[in-house]
Design an enzyme around this catalytic site. Sequence first.
Site, PDB file in Angstrom:
ATOM      1  N   TYR A 138     -49.817 -15.107 -26.083  1.00 43.63           N
ATOM      2  CA  TYR A 138     -49.796 -13.900 -26.892  1.00 43.63           C
ATOM      3  C   TYR A 138     -49.966 -12.646 -26.028  1.00 43.63           C
ATOM      4  O   TYR A 138     -50.473 -11.623 -26.470  1.00 43.63           O
ATOM      5  CB  TYR A 138     -50.868 -13.969 -27.992  1.00 43.63           C
ATOM      6  CG  TYR A 138     -50.382 -14.727 -29.198  1.00 43.63           C
ATOM      7  CD1 TYR A 138     -49.880 -14.062 -30.305  1.00 43.63           C
ATOM      8  CD2 TYR A 138     -50.371 -16.117 -29.211  1.00 43.63           C
ATOM      9  CE1 TYR A 138     -49.401 -14.762 -31.402  1.00 43.63           C
ATOM     10  CE2 TYR A 138     -49.897 -16.825 -30.302  1.00 43.63           C
ATOM     11  CZ  TYR A 138     -49.418 -16.136 -31.394  1.00 43.63           C
ATOM     12  OH  TYR A 138     -48.938 -16.830 -32.481  1.00 43.63           O
ATOM     13  N   GLY A 244     -44.488 -19.599 -36.406  1.00 42.57           N
ATOM     14  CA  GLY A 244     -44.194 -20.017 -35.031  1.00 42.57           C
ATOM     15  C   GLY A 244     -45.227 -20.974 -34.485  1.00 42.57           C
ATOM     16  O   GLY A 244     -44.892 -21.940 -33.778  1.00 42.57           O
ATOM     17  N   ASP A 245     -46.501 -20.717 -34.806  1.00 40.31           N
ATOM     18  CA  ASP A 245     -47.557 -21.632 -34.364  1.00 40.31           C
ATOM     19  C   ASP A 245     -47.427 -22.982 -35.052  1.00 40.31           C
ATOM     20  O   ASP A 245     -47.640 -24.031 -34.429  1.00 40.31           O
ATOM     21  CB  ASP A 245     -48.930 -21.021 -34.651  1.00 40.31           C
ATOM     22  CG  ASP A 245     -49.175 -19.754 -33.861  1.00 40.31           C
ATOM     23  OD1 ASP A 245     -49.234 -19.830 -32.631  1.00 40.31           O
ATOM     24  OD2 ASP A 245     -49.286 -18.680 -34.479  1.00 40.31           O
ATOM     25  N   GLY A 246     -47.066 -22.958 -36.351  1.00 33.47           N
ATOM     26  CA  GLY A 246     -46.862 -24.219 -37.063  1.00 33.47           C
ATOM     27  C   GLY A 246     -45.739 -25.033 -36.454  1.00 33.47           C
ATOM     28  O   GLY A 246     -45.849 -26.258 -36.309  1.00 33.47           O
TER      29      GLY A 246
END
Length: 453
Positions: A138, A244-246
């Site tokens: 990030y 996106g994290d999923g």
Amino acid sequence: MKLVIVGDALLDLDLTGSATRLCPDAPVPVVDVEARRGRPGGAALAAVLAAGQGVEVTLISGRGADPAGYELDRLLPAGIRAVDLPFTGGTPSKTRVRAGGQSVVRLDSGAGFVPDVAPGPSVVRELRSADAVLVADYGRGATANSRLRHELSRLPPGTPLVWDPHPRGAPPVARADLVVPNESEATLFSGITAQPAGAMALWREWECGAVAVTRGERGAALAPSGELIAAPALDGAVDTCGAGDGFAVAVVLALARGESTSDAVTDAVLAATRFVASGGAGAWTASEQPAAATGLDVVHRVRERGGRLVAAGGCFDLLHPGHVNLLNQARGLGDALVVCLNSDASVRRLKGPPRPLVGVEDRKCLLEALGSVDAVAVFEETTPCRLLAELRPDVWVKGGDYEPSRMPEARIVEQFGGEVVRVPLTDGYSTTRMLRKMLELDVNREDLHERAG
């Protein structure tokens, strides 16, 4: 399966309410905030999603010693092992203001970052014992750390490495099995808007195993195979925060199970679709936190009335009139008093054995029996900094023998506008003095027995 997630942890905050009027001095909506909710963000959200699937998760990230960092720590489920990276500055926070189900504005704060200094040996141990590794970049310096990049490049061939990049982060290492930028990131990295041409260009540039460009409701584009993987249709508006994290978590777990890259990406597209259909990151709720549940109930009641919350802390081993006087004075400074009480392990670290003489449940019972005390919250750490970041009292009270320089919690309280008050001690009372008298009595009693014998 042990999944290690490396990257930048964030604190995400949602302020939700209603907007029924415009501001009189500018053409912007006025949002009447009805609720505030914090949740893990960035690499921390990826860790939460993975832990929710029954996976053993280690989160390697950095965060500041500030209220946002303490709140983020509190929000992480107990099953996630957190290993700290070196960190400088404030914990990154992203605050979404939402009204009527729509985002009105996002406020970003915290400019902290991971410097390029060697992480501790525990970071290396965790990476070398991983069954799979996910890098959640990030843009806060984790992926630019040269020692960390070296260790990621040396992962065994059988350990899947998935890299979720960021425009402000460092490029993925060539060892990565799969890099998963979203479409806007891929366009920025490659300068190519068409897919899978952009994915192919990035695969050649990064020299990694494969690139999957996620495209929201249009699925994903995979290189070097050139596949376009479709996503199932969704009805109505959805909150895509955290999609996106999923996707990244789903794809790294699928690779760890031995699936091919194409099958893993297909599974991850379906998983990300289900994730946003169920409410996305905004639907995540923290599990109950036992340490401060009672204290938080009091906080909510005081805040609803617009009252003034006071907090005081200590071991309160062998409760005596000096303690009672301090708590009476503290209660007089506001509308409710929460006592932050050291756990038995915390007392032992501070005072050494055989302290505490009175167990935490008995100490808590005695404090709750006092008319001045509205709630007692037990904390496990050496200082109540994390608990105070959660309670956010208007006043923090300590005995007059404590200098501000000896109170790390003072800085935490002052950061969110609280006041630190030192209350004069009552002469003649202290737990240490009481213990010394007890020991003297024991010595004198033994001496008398010896003389009588």
